[in-house]
Design a protein around this motif. Structure first.
Motif, short mmCIF file in Angstrom:
data_model
loop_
_atom_site.label_atom_id
_atom_site.label_comp_id
_atom_site.label_asym_id
_atom_site.label_seq_id
_atom_site.Cartn_x
_atom_site.Cartn_y
_atom_site.Cartn_z
N GLU A 184 0.83 -1.20 0.00
CA GLU A 184 0.00 0.00 0.00
C GLU A 184 0.87 1.25 0.00
OE1 GLU A 184 -2.59 -0.69 3.34
OE2 GLU A 184 -3.97 -1.90 2.11
N ASN A 185 0.78 2.10 1.02
CA ASN A 185 1.51 3.36 1.05
C ASN A 185 2.82 3.26 1.83
OD1 ASN A 185 -0.52 4.69 -0.41
ND2 ASN A 185 -1.71 4.99 1.47
N GLN A 186 3.25 2.05 2.13
CA GLN A 186 4.45 1.89 2.93
C GLN A 186 5.74 2.12 2.14
OE1 GLN A 186 3.06 -2.12 4.26
NE2 GLN A 186 3.77 -1.42 6.28
N VAL A 187 5.68 1.86 0.82
CA VAL A 187 6.88 1.94 -0.01
C VAL A 187 6.71 3.05 -1.05
CG1 VAL A 187 8.38 0.74 -1.64
CG2 VAL A 187 7.39 -0.51 0.28
N ASP B 169 11.64 0.09 7.26
CA ASP B 169 12.31 0.35 8.53
C ASP B 169 11.40 -0.05 9.70
OD1 ASP B 169 10.36 2.29 8.68
OD2 ASP B 169 11.74 3.96 8.27
N GLU B 170 11.76 0.40 10.91
CA GLU B 170 10.97 0.02 12.09
C GLU B 170 9.55 0.56 12.05
OE1 GLU B 170 13.89 1.35 11.97
OE2 GLU B 170 15.32 0.14 13.11
N ASN B 171 9.37 1.64 11.29
CA ASN B 171 8.02 2.23 11.15
C ASN B 171 7.29 1.72 9.92
OD1 ASN B 171 8.42 3.92 13.45
ND2 ASN B 171 9.65 5.31 12.18
N ASN B 172 7.84 0.64 9.31
CA ASN B 172 7.24 0.06 8.10
C ASN B 172 7.14 1.07 6.97
OD1 ASN B 172 6.88 -2.59 9.07
ND2 ASN B 172 4.98 -2.01 10.11
N GLN B 173 8.19 1.85 6.82
CA GLN B 173 8.27 2.81 5.73
C GLN B 173 9.59 2.59 5.00
OE1 GLN B 173 5.89 5.11 4.76
NE2 GLN B 173 4.57 4.11 6.29
N LEU C 58 17.39 0.99 3.68
CA LEU C 58 17.64 -0.06 4.67
C LEU C 58 17.35 0.51 6.05
CD1 LEU C 58 21.00 -1.72 3.53
CD2 LEU C 58 18.71 -2.70 3.37
N PRO C 59 16.84 -0.30 6.92
CA PRO C 59 16.61 0.17 8.28
C PRO C 59 17.94 0.43 8.99
CG PRO C 59 16.20 -2.18 8.13
CD PRO C 59 16.41 -1.68 6.73
N GLU C 60 17.88 1.13 10.09
CA GLU C 60 19.10 1.48 10.82
C GLU C 60 19.85 0.25 11.31
OE1 GLU C 60 18.25 4.27 13.88
OE2 GLU C 60 17.65 5.87 12.48
N HIS C 61 19.13 -0.83 11.56
CA HIS C 61 19.78 -2.05 12.04
C HIS C 61 20.21 -2.95 10.88
CE1 HIS C 61 15.59 -3.25 11.39
NE2 HIS C 61 16.03 -4.50 11.28
N TYR C 62 20.52 -2.30 9.72
CA TYR C 62 20.84 -3.08 8.53
C TYR C 62 22.04 -3.99 8.74
CZ TYR C 62 25.10 -0.60 7.27
OH TYR C 62 26.36 -0.12 7.27
N ASN C 63 22.95 -3.64 9.67
CA ASN C 63 24.14 -4.47 9.88
C ASN C 63 23.78 -5.90 10.25
OD1 ASN C 63 26.18 -2.60 9.33
ND2 ASN C 63 25.97 -1.66 11.37
#
Length: 354
Positions: free
Chosen positions: A236-239, A272-276, A298-303
């Motif tokens: 939906e509007n997440q991406v 990401d953590e907010n599903n965006q 990529l989310p901040e925890h991509y590592n």
């Protein structure tokens, strides 16, 4: 103009070639022996009398001993049989010389003993001369045939590996799509019916094109667009998506399903953590090259997921397929940045289907 090739298994062709060979041999030695004596006709006649043992000798060596001994790695036995036969047929040639040619046609020549070394070795050398060309020809054909067998085996192995890679990827893709449909149905989403239609279109396309050696670039792009639409319905509007297409995609062909794993990978890891998240896709088709650039957030925890991004089953398989199908004709660049993942794929595309 059609290509003419020799196939020793073709009996009529073999007979014609042997006939031309023996006629050429008779003519050559008639000239060698007849011109010094200025009696070509006599030399021609004598060669006809003595040619039968040579034909038998060559036939036995080339048509029986080479296939059954030499080509089956029984070299020592072949050499032993060869030496024995050349001595036997040299002796047979001496019998013909002494008791037919010299007795009835060349009576003015002195007959030497049957085992006279100079004359006997001369007959051995003539047999060796006459068998050398057929042996060389047979050996060259055998080596070419063995090379073709190796190439066929490698080709079949390649096709089997490609089929295996495709079959690994295809269920993986279906699993992801059906999983998204399942979640929509659970939530009683109005998009469920549209998703079913798009899945049907994707399945129809994949069933007909998955095992093709190549498909039109236009069909591949249409397939990607359909897949992207399906994923946009899913998220939906997440991406936030940016899709750009440049150049002319007509009259070009490509191996199917080479680009999709990278796009699928982008959707898998972009949130990401907010599903965006965001995805940027740019495809540029020139006369000779197809350039695909895909970047996703990529989310901040991509590592913790970086290795998975780079080595998922889809990407691992497409890397292997590129190595097999486009050796020295593709460039794949993958960059795992701090907050984004970037893929650049450059492939030399075909302008005709094959």
């Amino acid at each position: 103009m059609g290509q003419i090739s020799y196939n020793p298994e073709n009996k009529s062709q073999k007979i014609k070639l042997y006939t031309l060979y023996w006629l050429g041999y008779i003519l050559l030695f008639s000239m060698i022996q007849g011109l010094p004596e200025d009696d070509f006709i006599m030399a021609w006649r004598n060669e006809w009398y003595s040619v039968l043992p040579k034909i038998l000798f060559v036939t036995i060596i080339v048509e029986f001993l080479m296939p059954n001994l030499l080509f089956k790695k029984k070299t020592a036995i072949f050499i032993g049989c060869y030496v024995l036969l050349i001595l036997v047929f040299a002796f047979l040639q001496r019998l013909i010389d002494n008791y037919i040619i010299l007795r009835y046609y060349m009576t003015f020549w002195k007959r030497e003993p049957l085992l006279s070394a100079p004359v006997f070795l001369y007959n051995v050398s003539k047999l060796q001369f006459v068998v050398t060309t057929p042996i060389a020809f047979k050996l060259l054909y055998y080596l070419a045939e063995e090379k073709n067998k190796v190439q066929t085996i490698l080709s079949e192995k390649l096709q089997a590996e490609l089929s295996s890679l495709r079959n690994q990827f295809h269920p993986h893709f279906l699993f992801n799509v059906l999983n998204s449909l399942y979640s929509k149905i659970l939530n009683k989403s109005d998009d469920s019916a549209e998703i079913v239609i798009k899945i049907s279109d994707l399945l129809r396309f994949s069933i007909y094109d998955l095992n093709n050696k190549s498909i039109s670039l236009q069909n591949e792009i249409d397939y990607l667009k359909n897949y992207i639409s399906l994923q946009q319905l899913r998220f939906e509007n997440q991406v936030q998506l940016s899709f750009s297409l440049y150049g002319n995609v007509e009259n070009h062909f490509i191996e199917p399903f080479l680009i999709l794993p990278f796009i699928e990978n982008s959707y898998k890891y972009c949130l990401d953590e907010n599903n965006q998240g965001w995805i940027t896709i740019a495809i540029n088709a020139s006369d000779d090259w197809l350039v695909v650039k895909i970047e996703n957030s990529l989310p901040e925890h991509y590592n913790t997921i970086g290795d998975n991004v780079r080595s998922g089953i889809g990407i691992a398989n497409v890397k292997r397929r590129l190595e097999l199908l486009y050796p020295a004709k593709h460039t794949l660049t993958i960059k795992n940045e701090m907050l984004s993942f970037f893929v650049s794929l450059k492939i030399k595309i075909k302008d005709v289907s094959n």
